[in-house]
Write an enzyme that holds these catalytic residues in place. Sequence first.
Site, PDB file in Angstrom:
ATOM      1  N   ASP A  64       5.999   2.272   1.845  1.00 54.70           N
ATOM      2  CA  ASP A  64       5.123   1.122   2.057  1.00 54.70           C
ATOM      3  C   ASP A  64       4.467   1.294   3.430  1.00 54.70           C
ATOM      4  O   ASP A  64       5.129   1.198   4.465  1.00 54.70           O
ATOM      5  CB  ASP A  64       5.967  -0.160   1.999  1.00 54.70           C
ATOM      6  CG  ASP A  64       5.112  -1.419   2.159  1.00 54.70           C
ATOM      7  OD1 ASP A  64       3.966  -1.317   2.630  1.00 54.70           O
ATOM      8  OD2 ASP A  64       5.616  -2.506   1.806  1.00 54.70           O
ATOM      9  N   HIS A  65       3.157   1.537   3.441  1.00 54.55           N
ATOM     10  CA  HIS A  65       2.472   1.868   4.685  1.00 54.55           C
ATOM     11  C   HIS A  65       2.359   0.674   5.635  1.00 54.55           C
ATOM     12  O   HIS A  65       2.018   0.825   6.807  1.00 54.55           O
ATOM     13  CB  HIS A  65       1.088   2.448   4.386  1.00 54.55           C
ATOM     14  CG  HIS A  65       0.634   3.456   5.414  1.00 54.55           C
ATOM     15  ND1 HIS A  65       1.125   3.499   6.698  1.00 54.55           N
ATOM     16  CD2 HIS A  65      -0.253   4.473   5.347  1.00 54.55           C
ATOM     17  CE1 HIS A  65       0.552   4.467   7.376  1.00 54.55           C
ATOM     18  NE2 HIS A  65      -0.287   5.094   6.567  1.00 54.55           N
ATOM     19  N   ARG A  66       2.673  -0.521   5.129  1.00 54.59           N
ATOM     20  CA  ARG A  66       2.689  -1.672   6.036  1.00 54.59           C
ATOM     21  C   ARG A  66       3.870  -1.552   6.999  1.00 54.59           C
ATOM     22  O   ARG A  66       3.819  -1.997   8.138  1.00 54.59           O
ATOM     23  CB  ARG A  66       2.846  -2.984   5.243  1.00 54.59           C
ATOM     24  CG  ARG A  66       1.667  -3.312   4.372  1.00 54.59           C
ATOM     25  CD  ARG A  66       1.970  -4.538   3.539  1.00 54.59           C
ATOM     26  NE  ARG A  66       3.147  -4.366   2.691  1.00 54.59           N
ATOM     27  CZ  ARG A  66       3.643  -5.289   1.885  1.00 54.59           C
ATOM     28  NH1 ARG A  66       3.072  -6.474   1.816  1.00 54.59           N
ATOM     29  NH2 ARG A  66       4.694  -5.059   1.138  1.00 54.59           N
ATOM     30  N   PRO A 101       0.855  -1.195   0.000  1.00 51.96           N
ATOM     31  CA  PRO A 101       0.000   0.000   0.000  1.00 51.96           C
ATOM     32  C   PRO A 101       0.888   1.242   0.000  1.00 51.96           C
ATOM     33  O   PRO A 101       1.638   1.470   0.942  1.00 51.96           O
ATOM     34  CB  PRO A 101      -0.790  -0.104   1.309  1.00 51.96           C
ATOM     35  CG  PRO A 101      -0.451  -1.422   1.892  1.00 51.96           C
ATOM     36  CD  PRO A 101       0.764  -1.959   1.237  1.00 51.96           C
TER      37      PRO A 101
END
Lengths: 373, 428
Positions: B399-401, B222
Amino acid sequence: MSSSTDPIPEVPLVQLLAPSGERMTDPQHSFDGDRAEIEALYRDLVMTRRVDTEAYALQRHGELGLWPPALGQEAAQIGSARALRDHDFAFPTYRDHGVAWCRGVDPTLLLGIFRGADLGGWDPADHGLALPNIIIGAQTLHATGYAMALSLEGLVGTGDPDRDSAVIAYFGDGATSQGDVSEALDWAAVHQSPVVFFCENNHYAISVPVASQTRVPIVQRAAGFGLPGVRVDGNDVLACLAVTRRALQRARDGEGPTLIEAVTYRMGAHTTSDDPSRYRDAAEVDGWKAKDPLDRVRRLLVAEGTTDQFFADLEDEADALGLRLRTACQQIPEPDLAELFDHVFVESTVENRQQQAEHVAWRDSIEGSVVAS
Amino acid sequence: MNEFALPDVGEGLTEAEIIGWRVAVGDTVEVNDVIVEIETAKSLVELPSPYAGVVRTLHAAEGDTVEVGRPIITIGDGAPASGGAAEAPRPESQPHPETERQPMLVGYGPGAEQLVRRRRMAPPSVASVDLEKVKPTRRPLAKPPVRKLAKDLGVDLSEVVATGEVVTRADVEAHAAARQPAEPTPALAPSPTTPDDETRIPIKGVRKWTAEAMVRSAFTAPHVTEWVTVDVSRTMELVARLKGDRAFADVRVSPTLIAAKAICLAMRRTPELNARWDDEAQEIVVKRSVNLGIAAATERGLVVPNVVGADRLSLVDLAAAIGELTATAREGRTQPAQMSGGTFTLTNIGVFGIDAGTPILNPGESGILALGSIERRPWVDDHDQVVPRWVTTLALSFDHRVVDGEQGSRFLADVAAVLRDPAMALTF
């Protein structure tokens, strides 16, 4: 968890000549030849390399359909093949140009099969050398069968050096994954056949690294089948010669087979059709360049007093051979496909002759000269 | 006079692209001197000369795709013939008459071979005359089950438009579907062949690899993208000063270099940007050193080689490493190993005159910074005066993870702070 890319455990190598050109010692093996013998080995190495690089260029000229380069593996081939006697018999792979050189095959005869002009250029009986096998590993079975026949005909273990004979089977690291090779090792061990299994571990089966091929050093397989195994520096011509001499003598004496793993490196592509930079690093190749099989012999000879004239003459001889190969390649006659039928049976059959006649009729119905393809 | 026809260097190849000539008209060559580098579907190959002599003509230009069996170079004795125009490489080699094929050469095109086979003299029937007139068409490539399907559906494979190099099952089904409603009124049937106003380019090589990587990245990680616009006038001053410094005489000093350094510095405070999401192990892997990828546009497409251990390099060593990587990439010689193991990527879209964008992560990485174009723009200074300054926009995708907004924002602000005032580097 371990993975297929884990390094294979190291096993000591038999080494008699370091990359620096210095002699080394081994408790069980030695090379006792004089300088003249080392010069002769160096000539074999240089001429083999020239045959190989010239044929590679001929493929790039469009004169050969394919060429499998031996670059980097010369010492393994020369050292092992020079251990053979005239009445011994060798079963090579398609890459063993140096073995053919040692068995007295004119190098120009290596070209026809890769030009699609013949099925192999020499009579195996004349040279004690089978035609190159394209099926990976199958020649180890042929060699084992031939070795069995030697035993049955009483040509092993008589104590008469003019009579006792042995067989050598060449194959690569990739071939060890073939069932044929396991069958050959097992059978030869069970029957104590006079055969030496000579594995040129050049680290790649086309693009597959040896670490993806086996979980143990190849030489360790010998123990499982019940035959002795020796691991030798495949870029050290003196060590390869010493190790193979000993193994062949065991075989001739009726003491059974040996597995030799010669650790070397394929410096070039698998064949002219692939691009090794896609599957291995330049740094890895550079590391092996420093272990070149020719350079170390040259260093040894220079240190022992071989003259510059010797090296210059050898260069001239190699140049002349290169020219002879180029000329001979272009003069290979276009094959007559009708001849193929002559090689199917020792004594031809009616059906075979009929098919040949049909082919000839078809061929003659075509205008002008026919492209052989 | 000797003509060298393009050989089949890889068992069944039909064509190759001329990548670069190593000789020019007038050069003297020896047998086995390398004359040209070609790229086939399989590999880059250097061709050695089969002849010694003087290069008379190059029959193909760099970038041309040449069929196997066509002449690419003429080598003769003595000086080259005069007349410049005739010597210039032609964009596409001329059709080579069948009769001139040198039977010794192995290079054979499939088309040529068919011609030879078809020239039968007996029996002298009408059929054989017709065959002479038939334009030799290449048999469309398709796997046996697809050929069977086409036969079952009554589809002529030569009429099917393939989406790739090989006709697939889907192509045949699409062709059959498109054909069915039109059958009652054949005049309205859609053209089964490629229209003149479009070009179909097979997806392969770097393009194919790039596409796969982008899809994998865009649909698994994401992405969040943040921007900051920053006055980089002091960075420009530093660049100008370093260019005059003897220690930097042999390397290229650019705002990209300072940005690369700023990234390495900011990473110390926010190592989350130097991490990756290991889905299989259900772990976040934080890398201890920065392998900084530098996106490079090359003739063959986008490649992203990385500088290993960029955070441990001095500024001059970093400049040298980046210079070497990009030069290697432009020459098309980047090794696969140089493109793997990257931990963060810097892409300079400013060279295309672009302000900002939303870069897609290089798969396996958690951050990518896009450097926009650096231009003179009006800027409000500390005294409320509008002054012209060097201004750029930085865009960071993460990467929002792995990275939260807080860390991503801090990282971007740190990079911006160093570019705004390189003296801030002392604080890291």
